[in-house]
Design an enzyme around this catalytic site. Structure first.
Site, PDB file in Angstrom:
ATOM      1  N   GLU A 165      91.049-100.274  60.833  1.00  0.00           N
ATOM      2  CA  GLU A 165      92.361-100.046  60.849  1.00  0.00           C
ATOM      3  C   GLU A 165      92.429 -98.608  60.754  1.00  0.00           C
ATOM      4  O   GLU A 165      91.469 -98.590  58.935  1.00  0.00           O
ATOM      5  CB  GLU A 165      93.372-100.842  60.032  1.00  0.00           C
ATOM      6  N   ASP A 193      94.665 -94.758  58.379  1.00  0.00           N
ATOM      7  CA  ASP A 193      96.367 -95.502  58.244  1.00  0.00           C
ATOM      8  C   ASP A 193      96.776 -93.941  58.050  1.00  0.00           C
ATOM      9  O   ASP A 193      96.014 -93.199  57.368  1.00  0.00           O
ATOM     10  CB  ASP A 193      96.487 -96.071  57.409  1.00  0.00           C
ATOM     11  N   GLU A 199     100.434 -93.115  56.093  1.00  0.00           N
ATOM     12  CA  GLU A 199     101.257 -94.134  55.994  1.00  0.00           C
ATOM     13  C   GLU A 199     102.413 -92.951  54.872  1.00  0.00           C
ATOM     14  O   GLU A 199     102.139 -92.569  53.973  1.00  0.00           O
ATOM     15  CB  GLU A 199     101.391 -94.663  55.301  1.00  0.00           C
TER      16      GLU A 199
END
Ligand SMILES: *[C@@H]1O[C@H](CO)[C@@H](O)[C@H](O)[C@H]1NC(C)=O
Ligand SMILES: *[C@@H]1O[C@H](CO)[C@@H](O)[C@H](O)[C@H]1NC(C)=O
Ligand SMILES: *[C@@H]1O[C@H](CO)[C@@H](O)[C@H](O)[C@H]1NC(C)=O
Ligand SMILES: *[C@@H]1O[C@H](CO)[C@@H](O)[C@H](O)[C@H]1NC(C)=O
Ligand SMILES: *[C@@H]1O[C@H](CO)[C@@H](O)[C@H](O)[C@H]1NC(C)=O
Length: 285
Positions: free
Chosen positions: A114, A116, A118
């Site tokens: 993953e 990210d 955010e």
């Protein structure tokens, strides 16, 4: 990035700063933008997703019924991803999480990768916080979070957020300025993401952690929380050159950004990691 691209960027940078006194970088010419329907499918919260400008843009929202998200139709193993995002403009957005990330958690349950971006909402007219993170092969016990304030209000205008992911290096960019470089070092082993991933964008209720560690919850009287995306770029490195070296100009810009806006880095959190994770000494902290 190739020399031609850098020259183009520098050229645009100087042109715009000289003429308009606004330093704005532009998307490298070799990358093409995609239409929503060709690049993505809907993930959930269908009723809260509106496609705009004949597919060049999309609006997703969070209300008391649901959040919303979309996911790339293809998977990518090393790529450049980019999008322009304008965040919800409410005076109170605590608990709201807006994302732009890559994952293969749908395929690999215990060994997922993953990367990210955010955005974490704010209480009482505060500022959005940006968080980046990286997981590889299910390394969820070793978070690699960084958090930043931003030099602008990300709910006022569109800004560009990009991820360059190559076999050896991951670069996160804000408005095409690198803000974080994570280099794969040997000791990282599987913690460096290496398997094909999809690209996602979502908005959701993160009341239990997003703002003040969960102290401030989503207040749905401010809903709907609306986030808009455009300028989608999903380009596999195999179809384009993914030069992950940074120019001196880019390094200097990153240093400047990091000296002003890094609010948290796992690399200097000695409570959590008494011995910093192995890649930290290679990074520009
Ligand atoms: C974001 O990227 C688009 C496409 O390259 C560009 O037109 C726009 O000026 C960029 N915005 C900012 C704030 O840099
Ligand atoms: C939002 O999340 C919080 C914490 O998980 C939960 O208590 C609350 O019911 C959720 N609200 C809605 C409308 O889903
Ligand atoms: C924020 O609050 C002010 C004052 O009540 C209001 O004028 C403004 O429209 C609000 N902004 C949004 C985005 O709701
Ligand atoms: C945000 O600021 C406006 C004035 O600028 C104020 O009227 C409003 O109540 C504030 N909202 C919150 C949630 O504090
Ligand atoms: C990834 O994790 C699996 C088990 O979950 C393990 O078998 C494999 O060796 C790991 N791969 C790397 C590169 O560490």
């Amino acid at each position: 990035m190739a020399a031609s691209f850098k020259e183009l960027i520098l050229c645009l940078f100087f042109m715009t700063s000289v003429v308009l006194f606004i330093p704005a970088y532009s998307l490298p010419k070799k990358f093409t933008t995609s239409y929503f329907d060709e690049a993505f499918s809907r993930l959930y919260g269908d009723q809260n997703l509106i496609v705009l400008k004949e597919g060049k843009s999309v609006r997703i929202s969070l209300d008391e019924h649901t959040g919303c998200g979309f996911k790339s139709r293809s998977t990518y193993q090393y790529a450049f991803f980019s999008t322009s995002v304008k965040l919800p403009a409410a005076n109170y957005t605590a608990g709201v999480v807006v994302t732009f990330y890559t994952s293969n958690g749908d395929v690999y349950k215990d060994s997922h990768d993953e990367l990210d971006f955010e955005f974490l909402g704010h209480a009482n007219n505060g500022s959005w916080v940006l968080q980046t993170n990286l997981y590889g092969n299910g390394s969820i016990g070793r978070g690699r979070e960084e958090r930043y304030s931003l030099p602008f209000d990300p709910s006022e205008n569109f800004h560009n957020y990009s991820i360059l992911w190559t076999e050896k290096t991951t670069v996160f960019y804000v408005d095409y300025v690198p803000i974080r470089v994570t280099q794969k070092v040997e000791a990282m082993a599987g913690d460096y993401p290496s398997k094909p991933m999809s690209l996602y964008a979502t908005i959701w209720n993160g009341s239990d952690w997003a703002t003040g560690g969960g102290k401030y919850k989503v207040d749905y009287t401010y809903a709907p929380f609306v986030s808009q995306y455009s300028n989608f770029v999903l380009q596999a490195c195999s179809n384009s050159d993914c030069d992950d070296s940074l120019t001196t100009e880019e390094r200097n810009k990153m240093k400047e950004f990091r000296s002003k806006y890094v609010a948290y880095s796992y690399c200097v959190d000695s409570k959590r990691y008494p011995i910093p994770l192995s890649e930290c000494k290679n990074d520009s902290f």
